[in-house]
Design a protein around this motif. Structure first.
Motif, short mmCIF file in Angstrom:
data_model
loop_
_atom_site.label_atom_id
_atom_site.label_comp_id
_atom_site.label_asym_id
_atom_site.label_seq_id
_atom_site.Cartn_x
_atom_site.Cartn_y
_atom_site.Cartn_z
N LYS A 155 0.13 1.19 -0.69
CA LYS A 155 1.46 1.82 -0.68
C LYS A 155 2.46 0.95 0.09
CE LYS A 155 -0.10 5.80 -2.40
NZ LYS A 155 0.30 6.34 -3.72
N ARG A 156 3.66 0.85 -0.42
CA ARG A 156 4.79 0.23 0.29
C ARG A 156 4.39 -1.06 1.00
NH1 ARG A 156 6.95 5.27 3.69
NH2 ARG A 156 4.78 5.94 3.51
N LYS A 205 7.05 -2.95 3.06
CA LYS A 205 7.25 -2.33 4.39
C LYS A 205 6.09 -2.68 5.30
CE LYS A 205 7.57 2.28 6.56
NZ LYS A 205 8.92 2.26 7.15
#
Length: 205
Positions: A136-137, A140
Motif C-alpha cells: 500500500k502507498r 509514501k
C-alpha cells in the motif's frame, strides 16, 4: 538467593522496593512467570506509577501478546506525559494493532504518533515497513523510510526497510549502490545482497 528474594517479597507484599527487586531478579534470571507475576503485583500496589506498566508492556511484546500490550498502552495513555512519550506509546499501539491485523486502526495510530512527534523514527520505520508489506502507498512508504535514514543513518534495520521499499518500487540499482556499502561499513560482518531478481539476503563475512 532465589529463596531470600522470594521470602522478602512475600513477607512484605506492599513494599514496592522488595517487589521490584523480586520482579527484576526472577525475570532477569529466567523465571519469566514469577518475574512477570511480581511486575503485575507492583503495578497493582503502585497504580499511579507508569513504570511498572511500561515494564509489563515490554514483557507482553516479548511474549507476542499484542492484545495485552495494547490494553496496557491504552491505560498508560490516560496519564500525563510529554508529546514525545505519548507519540512513543501511540506508535506501540499502532504496532500492536497491525500485528493483530487491524491495519486501518493501526495506520491511524501511526498518524497520531507522527503528528505529535515527526521525529519518532520507530513509528516512521514501522509505518513504512507495514505499508510496504501490505503493498500500500509505496511512494509514501519510501518517503518515510528515506526520512528515517536521514534521522538515523547507521541503523541496519532502518536501512533494510528502505532497501526493501526501493526494491518493491523497482529501484534495484539505487538500493545496491546506496545501501550495500553502508551496511558493509556499519556491521563490519554482514552485507545486504540483492540477487539478479532483486531479492534481498544477507552474507556474513
Amino acid at each position: 538467593i532465589d529463596s531470600l528474594v522470594l521470602h522478602c517479597a512475600q513477607s512484605e507484599p506492599f513494599d514496592s522496593l522488595c517487589v521490584l527487586n523480586a520482579a527484576q531478579w526472577f525475570y532477569g534470571t529466567g523465571n519469566r512467570t514469577l518475574g512477570t507475576g511480581f511486575f503485575e503485583q507492583l503495578a497493582r500496589i503502585c497504580p499511579d506509577s507508569p513504570e511498572p506498566k511500561r515494564n509489563l508492556v515490554a514483557i507482553r511484546l516479548s511474549e507476542k501478546d499484542h492484545q495485552g500490550a495494547l490494553d496496557l498502552c491504552r491505560v498508560l495513555l490516560r496519564e500525563e506525559m510529554t508529546d514525545s512519550e505519548r507519540s512513543e506509546l501511540l506508535g506501540t499501539c499502532a504496532d500492536c494493532l497491525c500485528n493483530l491485523s487491524r491495519f486501518r486502526e493501526g495506520f491511524k495510530e501511526y498518524e497520531k504518533a507522527l503528528e505529535l512527534d515527526p521525529y519518532n523514527v520507530s513509528a516512521l520505520n514501522n509505518y513504512a515497513y507495514t505499508l510496504s508489506e501490505r503493498g500500500k502507498r509505496l511512494r509514501k512508504a519510501e518517503k518515510m523510510a528515506c526520512r528515517v535514514i536521514g534521522l538515523s543513518p547507521e541503523n541496519p534495520t532502518f536501512l533494510d526497510t528502505y532497501g526493501w521499499i526501493l526494491h518493491l518500487r523497482g529501484k534495484i540499482s539505487m538500493a545496491r549502490t546506496r545501501l550495500i556499502c553502508k551496511l558493509t561499513v556499519i556491521t563490519a560482518s554482514c552485507v545486504l545482497i540483492f540477487d539478479n531478481k532483486g531479492y534481498r539476503s544477507y552474507c556474513c563475512l
